[in-house]
Design an enzyme around this catalytic site. Structure first.
Site, PDB file in Angstrom:
ATOM      1  N   HIS A 267       0.901  -1.186   0.054  1.00  0.00           N
ATOM      2  CA  HIS A 267       0.083  -0.126  -0.141  1.00  0.00           C
ATOM      3  C   HIS A 267       0.856   1.235  -0.102  1.00  0.00           C
ATOM      4  O   HIS A 267       0.803   2.204  -0.941  1.00  0.00           O
ATOM      5  CB  HIS A 267      -1.008   0.127   1.272  1.00  0.00           C
ATOM      6  CG  HIS A 267      -1.631   1.095   1.400  1.00  0.00           C
ATOM      7  ND1 HIS A 267      -3.136   1.070   0.871  1.00  0.00           N
ATOM      8  CD2 HIS A 267      -1.666   2.350   1.800  1.00  0.00           C
ATOM      9  CE1 HIS A 267      -3.504   2.101   1.183  1.00  0.00           C
ATOM     10  NE2 HIS A 267      -2.936   3.119   1.605  1.00  0.00           N
ATOM     11  N   GLU A 268       1.729   1.442   0.853  1.00  0.00           N
ATOM     12  CA  GLU A 268       2.683   2.459   0.924  1.00  0.00           C
ATOM     13  C   GLU A 268       3.539   2.867  -0.171  1.00  0.00           C
ATOM     14  O   GLU A 268       3.763   3.882  -0.722  1.00  0.00           O
ATOM     15  CB  GLU A 268       3.163   2.456   2.400  1.00  0.00           C
ATOM     16  CG  GLU A 268       2.635   2.644   3.494  1.00  0.00           C
ATOM     17  CD  GLU A 268       1.574   3.386   3.696  1.00  0.00           C
ATOM     18  OE1 GLU A 268       1.771   4.751   3.255  1.00  0.00           O
ATOM     19  OE2 GLU A 268       0.415   3.178   4.408  1.00  0.00           O
ATOM     20  N   HIS A 271       1.665   4.253  -2.720  1.00  0.00           N
ATOM     21  CA  HIS A 271       1.733   5.824  -2.522  1.00  0.00           C
ATOM     22  C   HIS A 271       2.991   6.333  -3.123  1.00  0.00           C
ATOM     23  O   HIS A 271       3.005   7.683  -3.522  1.00  0.00           O
ATOM     24  CB  HIS A 271       1.572   6.078  -1.192  1.00  0.00           C
ATOM     25  CG  HIS A 271       0.121   6.252  -0.644  1.00  0.00           C
ATOM     26  ND1 HIS A 271      -0.740   6.821  -1.215  1.00  0.00           N
ATOM     27  CD2 HIS A 271      -0.459   5.262   0.419  1.00  0.00           C
ATOM     28  CE1 HIS A 271      -1.830   6.616  -0.659  1.00  0.00           C
ATOM     29  NE2 HIS A 271      -1.720   5.728   0.521  1.00  0.00           N
ATOM     30  N   GLU A 299      -4.843   7.511  -3.122  1.00  0.00           N
ATOM     31  CA  GLU A 299      -5.397   6.553  -2.646  1.00  0.00           C
ATOM     32  C   GLU A 299      -5.886   5.424  -3.738  1.00  0.00           C
ATOM     33  O   GLU A 299      -5.563   4.405  -3.583  1.00  0.00           O
ATOM     34  CB  GLU A 299      -6.674   6.952  -1.468  1.00  0.00           C
ATOM     35  CG  GLU A 299      -6.957   5.714  -0.466  1.00  0.00           C
ATOM     36  CD  GLU A 299      -5.756   5.648   0.494  1.00  0.00           C
ATOM     37  OE1 GLU A 299      -4.925   6.613   0.593  1.00  0.00           O
ATOM     38  OE2 GLU A 299      -5.907   4.763   0.963  1.00  0.00           O
TER      39      GLU A 299
HETATM   40 ZN    ZN Z   1      -3.268   5.125   1.921  1.00  0.00          ZN
END
Ligand code: ZN
Length: 505
Positions: A267-268, A271, A299
């Protein structure tokens, strides 16, 4: 030096201060010794004030005026190139937002926020909503004032939503979320009618060192460049941008539930890949154009990598054997089918941050509806716990046993952040729409994942979503890239196909 160059110069200076603050902020969360906290707070608030001065310097306003940028025509002189006009739009918006809210108000709110956060933490700890209610009321009042400073002619919630998702309105989001909510509730009902999958083996003991090795493997296959970033450990995972070639991520490790670190890292990294891919034009590096399009588009990147790629069957067909080796013996004897189903288990629960792909957006829609009602006064603060629980029953079929696991669970409102929540669910919708756009463009992204060719997906995202940065509003970006406005059907179809496989219907 012409006006535009001078504007970019002033802007870059302000951003320099902000990025120095980010270095200190990152250090505070990772390696700073505990006793440094008071001085660090002083250092950060000094830099914040300095950045604010630089962002509101009157010369900036004069330059924007001189370039023809006004509230009604933020892009300025129509004969300017498209990217320059996009830059003026972004700068006009940032300048107006920074100058319309009085400095004394910002300071007063900052003090109230720190009291509110402390009260919230205690209220959550002690499951005592009434002790937090007056602070929540204050945060709502502050937000109504912010909205009035920014645009007194518009509905407060619309102004607040627009701060995080430019162009968004309550009615526009409600139209998208309304359909999504009903489809998700229906899908959830079908899933509830099927036997539950067994994910108990995901709780097998798995040492931190082994999970850290898996994290390195993940960063490598995702092409997260460690010359331009790094991975550290914190209680709550996050991504922070320290410069255009320095975007860092953190993760956490639970030795009795390794998927938490695996999916947080993906997830990170999603980003970070976005931030590292922004590059509208060389002359716009280190300017406000070199920023994410919106929180929801941000997101969309993290959730696309985490869920659409990272929780897909093809991904694990390719990588499960390596994980079984790295995490040995935690996944010994686990078949691909059993593993895939376990990491995609759907189960209504009380806590948003622990929710699966199907129920997650329902948690967000609930917050969107309630914060709209709170801000308009349709819902009184004291009635929040009851309204929360009613909606949990309606959407998810479960009711939290207490407010700590209900309306007190998130930090956002205690910080005075209203209008942020929708980004989390909008991100899912953008992500599914990007994925379908890859397919309409002739790509087969699922096959690429299974081949281990994540690079072709990254290249597509770089070219279409990352590169322009803040040049286009999110509604314009999605039209440019997919030919259509944002809608929930892509995400719903994606979920229906996926969970028909996981739950066999
Ligand atoms: Zn996030």
């Amino acid at each position: 030096m012409n006006k535009l160059e001078r504007l970019r110069e002033l802007d870059s200076e302000a951003r320099l201060v902000v990025s120095i603050g980010s270095v200190l902020g990152w250090d505070q969360e990772t390696y700073m010794p505990p006793a440094a906290i008071d001085e660090r707070a002083e250092q950060l608030s000094f830099l914040e004030a300095l950045a604010h001065d630089k962002q509101t310097v009157p010369e900036m306003g004069e330059l924007l005026d001189g370039l023809g940028s006004t509230a009604a025509n933020p892009g300025g002189d129509p004969s300017l190139p498209e990217l320059d006009r996009a830059y003026l739009r972004v700068m006009r918006r940032a300048y107006d937002q920074a100058t319309r809210i009085p400095t004394e108000f910002v300071a007063e709110m900052a003090r109230a926020v720190s009291l509110s956060q402390a009260a919230w933490a205690k209220a959550r700890e002690e499951d005592d909503f009434p002790s937090f209610a007056p602070h929540l009321q204050k945060m709502l009042d502050f937000n109504r004032k912010i909205a009035a400073f920014l645009d007194p002619a518009r509905k407060p919630y619309d102004v607040l939503l627009d701060r995080f998702e430019e162009g968004a309105t309550e009615a526009g989001i409600a139209a998208v979320f309304g359909a999504l909510r009903d489809d998700l509730v229906r899908l959830l009902d079908r899933i509830k009618g099927r036997p539950q999958v067994d994910d108990s083996f995901l709780h097998a003991h798995c040492p931190e060192a082994a999970q850290a090795r898996a994290g390195e493997y993940l960063m490598k296959i995702l092409s997260y460049d460690l010359e331009r970033g790094r991975l550290d450990k914190t209680a709550h995972p996050f991504t922070t941008t320290l410069g255009s070639s320095d975007v860092r991520i953190t993760t956490h490790y639970h030795e009795d539930f390794f998927p938490s670190s695996v999916f947080s890292t993906i997830h990170e990294a999603g980003h970070a890949l976005y931030e590292l891919g922004i590059d509208p034009a060389p002359e716009y590096r280190r300017t406000a154009l070199h920023e994410a399009c919106s929180m929801a588009v941000h997101e969309s990147q993290s959730r696309l990598w985490e869920n659409v790629v990272g929780r897909s069957l093809g991904f694990w067909k390719r990588h499960l054997p390596e994980f079984q080796r790295m995490l040995k013996p935690a996944l010994d004897g686990v078949s691909l089918d059993r593993y895939y189903k376990a990491i995609n288990k759907v189960e209504p629960s009380f806590i948003r941050t622990e929710a699966d792909e199907v129920t997650y957006s329902l948690h967000v829609i609930l917050r969107f509806e309630l914060e709209g009602e709170l801000l308009s006064g349709r819902l009184a603060v004291n009635d929040l716990p009851v309204a929360w629980n009613d909606r949990m029953r309606k959407f998810l079929g479960v009711v939290p046993p207490n407010d700590a696991k209900g309306c007190l669970q998130d930090i956002h409102w205690s910080m005075g952040a209203f209008g942020y929540f929708p980004s989390y669910a909008l991100g899912n919708l953008y992500g599914a729409q990007w994925w379908d756009a890859m397919k309409s463009g002739g790509m087969d992204p699922a096959a690429a994942v299974e081949r281990g060719d994540l690079g072709s997906i990254l290249s597509w995202l770089r070219a279409n979503v990352h590169k322009p940065g803040a040049a286009w509003r999110p509604d314009a970006l999605v039209e440019r890239v997919t030919g259509k406005p944002l809608d929930a059907s892509h995400f719903v179809r994606y979920l229906e196909e996926k969970y028909a496989g996981v739950y066999g219907f």
